[in-house]
Design an enzyme around this catalytic site. Structure first.
Site, PDB file in Angstrom:
ATOM      1  N   GLU A  34      84.400  41.417  50.997  1.00 50.89           N
ATOM      2  CA  GLU A  34      83.397  41.421  52.068  1.00 50.89           C
ATOM      3  C   GLU A  34      83.855  40.496  53.190  1.00 50.89           C
ATOM      4  OE1 GLU A  34      79.286  42.716  50.890  1.00 50.89           O
ATOM      5  OE2 GLU A  34      79.349  40.582  50.506  1.00 50.89           O
ATOM      6  N   HIS A  92      78.453  35.185  47.357  1.00 49.86           N
ATOM      7  CA  HIS A  92      78.182  35.905  48.606  1.00 49.86           C
ATOM      8  C   HIS A  92      78.308  34.927  49.771  1.00 49.86           C
ATOM      9  CE1 HIS A  92      76.093  38.118  51.737  1.00 49.86           C
ATOM     10  NE2 HIS A  92      76.237  39.205  50.991  1.00 49.86           N
ATOM     11  N   ASN A  97      71.906  45.418  47.924  1.00 46.12           N
ATOM     12  CA  ASN A  97      71.500  44.017  48.024  1.00 46.12           C
ATOM     13  C   ASN A  97      70.345  43.911  49.027  1.00 46.12           C
ATOM     14  OD1 ASN A  97      71.256  41.281  48.348  1.00 46.12           O
ATOM     15  ND2 ASN A  97      73.263  40.974  49.314  1.00 46.12           N
TER      16      ASN A  97
END
Ligand code: PGA
Length: 224
Positions: free
Chosen positions: A150, A85, A6
């Site tokens: 994450e 995200h 990313n």
């Protein structure tokens, strides 16, 4: 394994083209996915990588100024898209409804959504992740989603959970979604990967490390 790079909002065009050249020599048995800035999707030509998008519109094509739809991404040969995200959730106020629409758009256009989940505070990991996963429960093609664990506090911070903490969350996810690949992201580097390997993990999502080809090569050689 799936290894997703990313690039976030890094590199101008010249820097990107130069960096891309350096990625050409990477050889690995793992599936590499590069998520550059949207701007560079059209100049990306790496035979050793699949293309990924860092974001996708929750809407189909139409009058949505500034948006990039899943079908447009598909026409650019994009195979994966990051969705949910924490930087999108925090800086752009993306909510559950938008995130779910984005996942649906990806699935309808044959793009694999990489659905990012993670807690801001370590103590509430199980609860938060349980809540975030709720949204994909009723999706017809849910087994096509890659789930990325994450922890928000680990992203870009240099702090990582222990492998047993990661494994506990991965097991929690896999218990509910046994057919989905689960990957980990958050401060993964060539120096800590040796202690963050697990047979439960199907891959890694790399931020900072994706910007340094030499360290990336070291990371990949530690994986194989
Ligand atoms: P990091 O970023 O590897 O720099 O922590 C990971 C991510 O944002 O996905």
């Amino acid at each position: 394994m799936i290894i997703i790079l990313n690039h976030k909002c890094h590199f101008n065009l010249e820097e990107f083209l130069d960096y891309q050249k350096r990625l050409e020599s990477i050889v690995t048995p793992h599936q590499l996915v590069l998520c550059p800035s949207f701007l560079y999707l059209s100049v990306c030509s790496l035979p050793n990588f699949l293309l990924g998008a860092q974001n996708v519109s929750p809407y189909h094509c139409g009058a949505y100024t500034g948006e990039v739809s899943a079908s447009q991404l598909k026409s650019m040969k994009v195979s994966y898209a990051l969705v949910g995200h924490s930087e999108r959730r925090n800086y752009f106020q993306e909510d559950e409804k938008q995130i779910k629409q984005k996942i649906v758009q990806c699935l309808e256009n044959n793009i694999t959504p990489v659905f990012c989940v993670g807690e801001a505070n370590k103590e509430e990991a199980r609860k938060k992740i349980g809540e975030q996963l709720e949204m994909i429960e009723d999706l017809e093609q849910k087994e096509k989603i890659v789930i990325a664990y994450e922890p928000v506090w680990a992203i870009g911070s240099g702090r990582v959970p222990t492998i047993s903490e990661i494994e506990q969350i991965v097991l929690l996810i896999k218990k509910r979604f046994p057919n989905n690949p689960v990957i980990y992201g958050g401060s993964i580097h060539d120096e800590n990967i040796y202690s963050l390997k697990s047979h439960l993990l199907d891959g890694y999502l790399l931020g900072g490390l994706s910007l340094n080809d030499q360290r990336l090569q070291r990371f990949l050689s530690q994986l194989s």
